[in-house]
Design a protein around this motif. Structure first.
Motif, PDB file in Angstrom:
ATOM      1  N   ALA A  25      31.509 -89.540-102.464  1.00  0.00           N
ATOM      2  CA  ALA A  25      32.135 -88.741-103.529  1.00  0.00           C
ATOM      3  C   ALA A  25      33.410 -89.383-104.059  1.00  0.00           C
ATOM      4  N   GLY A  26      33.930 -90.398-103.335  1.00  0.00           N
ATOM      5  CA  GLY A  26      35.143 -91.070-103.774  1.00  0.00           C
ATOM      6  C   GLY A  26      36.397 -90.249-103.578  1.00  0.00           C
ATOM      7  N   VAL A  27      36.437 -89.484-102.497  1.00  0.00           N
ATOM      8  CA  VAL A  27      37.606 -88.650-102.204  1.00  0.00           C
ATOM      9  C   VAL A  27      38.001 -88.837-100.744  1.00  0.00           C
ATOM     10  N   ALA A  28      39.111 -88.247-100.356  1.00  0.00           N
ATOM     11  CA  ALA A  28      39.563 -88.310 -98.971  1.00  0.00           C
ATOM     12  C   ALA A  28      38.741 -87.350 -98.104  1.00  0.00           C
ATOM     13  N   THR A  29      38.653 -87.664 -96.817  1.00  0.00           N
ATOM     14  CA  THR A  29      37.920 -86.794 -95.890  1.00  0.00           C
ATOM     15  C   THR A  29      38.522 -85.395 -95.862  1.00  0.00           C
ATOM     16  N   SER A  30      39.847 -85.327 -95.958  1.00  0.00           N
ATOM     17  CA  SER A  30      40.509 -84.015 -95.941  1.00  0.00           C
ATOM     18  C   SER A  30      40.110 -83.182 -97.154  1.00  0.00           C
ATOM     19  N   THR A  31      39.844 -83.840 -98.281  1.00  0.00           N
ATOM     20  CA  THR A  31      39.415 -83.112 -99.486  1.00  0.00           C
ATOM     21  C   THR A  31      38.027 -82.521 -99.276  1.00  0.00           C
ATOM     22  N   VAL A  32      37.149 -83.300 -98.617  1.00  0.00           N
ATOM     23  CA  VAL A  32      35.815 -82.780 -98.292  1.00  0.00           C
ATOM     24  C   VAL A  32      35.937 -81.553 -97.402  1.00  0.00           C
ATOM     25  N   SER A  33      36.810 -81.634 -96.412  1.00  0.00           N
ATOM     26  CA  SER A  33      36.997 -80.515 -95.483  1.00  0.00           C
ATOM     27  C   SER A  33      37.439 -79.271 -96.227  1.00  0.00           C
ATOM     28  N   ARG A  34      38.427 -79.435 -97.127  1.00  0.00           N
ATOM     29  CA  ARG A  34      38.906 -78.277 -97.887  1.00  0.00           C
ATOM     30  C   ARG A  34      37.822 -77.715 -98.800  1.00  0.00           C
ATOM     31  N   ALA A  35      37.069 -78.626 -99.448  1.00  0.00           N
ATOM     32  CA  ALA A  35      36.039 -78.181-100.392  1.00  0.00           C
ATOM     33  C   ALA A  35      34.958 -77.369 -99.709  1.00  0.00           C
ATOM     34  N   LEU A  36      34.634 -77.726 -98.484  1.00  0.00           N
ATOM     35  CA  LEU A  36      33.569 -77.011 -97.766  1.00  0.00           C
ATOM     36  C   LEU A  36      34.078 -75.742 -97.103  1.00  0.00           C
ATOM     37  N   ALA A  37      35.335 -75.758 -96.653  1.00  0.00           N
ATOM     38  CA  ALA A  37      35.870 -74.600 -95.935  1.00  0.00           C
ATOM     39  C   ALA A  37      36.503 -73.579 -96.874  1.00  0.00           C
ATOM     40  N   VAL A  38      37.281 -74.079 -97.868  1.00  0.00           N
ATOM     41  CA  VAL A  38      37.970 -73.190 -98.810  1.00  0.00           C
ATOM     42  C   VAL A  38      37.771 -73.740-100.217  1.00  0.00           C
ATOM     43  N   PRO A  39      36.604 -73.502-100.828  1.00  0.00           N
ATOM     44  CA  PRO A  39      36.277 -74.098-102.125  1.00  0.00           C
ATOM     45  C   PRO A  39      37.323 -73.856-103.207  1.00  0.00           C
ATOM     46  N   GLY A  40      38.017 -72.741-103.159  1.00  0.00           N
ATOM     47  CA  GLY A  40      38.988 -72.417-104.186  1.00  0.00           C
ATOM     48  C   GLY A  40      40.186 -73.346-104.220  1.00  0.00           C
ATOM     49  N   ARG A  41      40.402 -74.125-103.152  1.00  0.00           N
ATOM     50  CA  ARG A  41      41.558 -75.028-103.091  1.00  0.00           C
ATOM     51  C   ARG A  41      41.257 -76.394-103.692  1.00  0.00           C
ATOM     52  N   VAL A  42      40.042 -76.604-104.187  1.00  0.00           N
ATOM     53  CA  VAL A  42      39.642 -77.882-104.780  1.00  0.00           C
ATOM     54  C   VAL A  42      39.140 -77.624-106.195  1.00  0.00           C
ATOM     55  N   ASN A  43      39.535 -78.506-107.154  1.00  0.00           N
ATOM     56  CA  ASN A  43      39.113 -78.266-108.537  1.00  0.00           C
ATOM     57  C   ASN A  43      37.596 -78.369-108.662  1.00  0.00           C
ATOM     58  N   GLU A  44      37.056 -77.713-109.676  1.00  0.00           N
ATOM     59  CA  GLU A  44      35.612 -77.547-109.806  1.00  0.00           C
ATOM     60  C   GLU A  44      34.872 -78.876-109.900  1.00  0.00           C
ATOM     61  N   ALA A  45      35.393 -79.822-110.664  1.00  0.00           N
ATOM     62  CA  ALA A  45      34.702 -81.101-110.826  1.00  0.00           C
ATOM     63  C   ALA A  45      34.594 -81.839-109.496  1.00  0.00           C
ATOM     64  N   THR A  46      35.675 -81.832-108.734  1.00  0.00           N
ATOM     65  CA  THR A  46      35.666 -82.507-107.425  1.00  0.00           C
ATOM     66  C   THR A  46      34.730 -81.782-106.463  1.00  0.00           C
ATOM     67  N   ARG A  47      34.785 -80.466-106.500  1.00  0.00           N
ATOM     68  CA  ARG A  47      33.932 -79.695-105.594  1.00  0.00           C
ATOM     69  C   ARG A  47      32.463 -79.983-105.857  1.00  0.00           C
ATOM     70  N   ARG A  48      32.095 -80.054-107.131  1.00  0.00           N
ATOM     71  CA  ARG A  48      30.704 -80.334-107.469  1.00  0.00           C
ATOM     72  C   ARG A  48      30.299 -81.735-107.011  1.00  0.00           C
ATOM     73  N   ARG A  49      31.209 -82.698-107.168  1.00  0.00           N
ATOM     74  CA  ARG A  49      30.905 -84.058-106.741  1.00  0.00           C
ATOM     75  C   ARG A  49      30.691 -84.123-105.232  1.00  0.00           C
ATOM     76  N   ILE A  50      31.518 -83.397-104.511  1.00  0.00           N
ATOM     77  CA  ILE A  50      31.393 -83.360-103.052  1.00  0.00           C
ATOM     78  C   ILE A  50      30.097 -82.658-102.650  1.00  0.00           C
ATOM     79  N   ALA A  51      29.765 -81.543-103.329  1.00  0.00           N
ATOM     80  CA  ALA A  51      28.540 -80.812-103.013  1.00  0.00           C
ATOM     81  C   ALA A  51      27.315 -81.680-103.263  1.00  0.00           C
ATOM     82  N   ALA A  52      27.341 -82.460-104.362  1.00  0.00           N
ATOM     83  CA  ALA A  52      26.218 -83.344-104.672  1.00  0.00           C
ATOM     84  C   ALA A  52      26.070 -84.438-103.613  1.00  0.00           C
ATOM     85  N   ALA A  53      27.199 -84.984-103.168  1.00  0.00           N
ATOM     86  CA  ALA A  53      27.162 -86.025-102.134  1.00  0.00           C
ATOM     87  C   ALA A  53      26.636 -85.463-100.815  1.00  0.00           C
ATOM     88  N   ALA A  54      27.083 -84.251-100.462  1.00  0.00           N
ATOM     89  CA  ALA A  54      26.639 -83.627 -99.213  1.00  0.00           C
ATOM     90  C   ALA A  54      25.137 -83.363 -99.249  1.00  0.00           C
TER      91      ALA A  54
END
Length: 347
Positions: free
Chosen positions: A8-37
């Protein structure tokens, strides 16, 4: 998680936040992380998430073990399926413990007091899990009773209308012309037995018939002896000088074995005797003849119990209905019909 982060081209901590507390990550990044997962087939470690959150995501369902009531074993799988699916949809895992020994009771209490489980759904059993002087209620976690009414003890309960459904079933037999009945009872002290036999008496009273129109048989066998109860009732029926024209069973197990025992003796079902069961077990459709039964709303029972549990987990101060009653329905099949002889006349 690091693989997902690289893709996804992000930090591991960003992935952790996106999966645990989606509201703390902007929508575009969250979608990119979800697609990678999804591409990598990544599944978060539930145990690790529970540790980080400081609370378990496990709900325990306690099964009644050797104290399973007549017929309950027939419907538990369907109830469990909807219960599990509803809880899973809200991020909770359903664990099972069969209450078949003191060690199992101790295990349930240990899990509850240690915080390993967030709540307990107690399937039909006479008493709550306990060990020594401790009871499940002492753990102060949400408890939902399923199939047995414990509302008077302050425990939210999800049940079917055992008494009203049985009343309707017997009234149907009366409308067909039946005036004499053999009732195959469940074990003494059983919640279901008390409710269902009361429904039989209610129907007789509604129709202006005496309680003497029904002969109550059995009630001495254990909770897991439904088939044996039907066989014993059939043997008693065959020996009767004046045979009732309808047999009403506390559960499908007894109804099925009753039919299987009397038919080889030349008794026609429903010509000589109509047979009514309770539970709506799937196997009833394949009997000869197919069994008329009062079908419990298995799917809705599981969903409603899960909904009550989720409400309690979301807000400890929540006050859900103490008793939720869902209606069973009369499932008409070929084992019931109008009597072809006068009530009380021997075949």
């Amino acid at each position: 998680m690091s693989d997902v982060a690289r893709l996804a081209g992000v930090a591991t901590s960003t992935v952790s936040r996106a999966l645990a507390v989606p509201g703390r990550v902007n929508e575009a990044t969250r979608r990119r992380i979800a697609a990678a997962a999804e591409q990598l087939g990544y599944i978060p470690n539930a145990a690790a998430q529970s540790l980080r959150a400081g609370r378990s995501t496990n709900i325990m369902a306690t099964l009644p073990g050797p104290n399973t009531n007549f017929g309950v074993a027939q419907i538990i799988p369907a109830v469990v399926q909807s219960l599990s699916a509803t809880l899973s949809g809200s991020g909770f895992d359903l664990l099972f413990c069969n209450r078949n020994s003191p060690a199992a009771e101790r295990h349930i209490l240990g899990q509850a007091f240690d915080g390993a489980i967030r709540g307990v759904v107690v399937f039909g059993a006479a008493a709550l899990p306990s060990y020594g002087r401790r009871s499940l209620t002492d753990a102060y976690i949400p408890i939902v009773s399923l199939l047995i009414d414990r509302s008077e003890a302050g425990i939210p309960s999800v049940v079917t209308n055992d008494r009203g459904a049985m009343r309707d079933g017997v009234l149907h037999l009366i409308a067909l012309g039946h005036r004499s009945f053999l009732y195959v009872a469940g074990p003494p002290g059983s919640y279901h037995e008390a409710e269902r036999f009361a429904g039989v008496l209610d129907a007789l009273a509604t129709a202006g018939l005496s309680a003497r129109a029904v002969i109550r048989h059995g009630g001495c066998l254990g909770f897991n002896a439904g088939l044996e109860a039907g066989v014993e009732a059939a043997q008693t029926y065959l020996a009767m000088e004046r045979r009732p024209t309808a047999v009403v069973c506390c559960a499908d197990d007894a109804a099925i074995s009753f039919i299987g025992t009397v038919r080889p003796h030349g008794v026609a079902v429903p010509g000589d005797v109509s047979v009514l069961g309770f539970d709506g077990a799937a196997v009833g459709a394949f009997c000869d003849p197919p069994l008329t039964s009062l079908a419990q709303p298995t799917r809705d029972l599981g969903i409603r119990a899960a909904d009550v549990m989720l409400q309690l987990l979301e807000d400890v101060a929540a006050v859900p209905p103490l008793k939720t009653t869902l209606p069973s329905r009369l499932l008409l099949r070929a084992s019931t019909g109008a009597p072809r002889r006068a009530p009380g006349e021997r075949t």
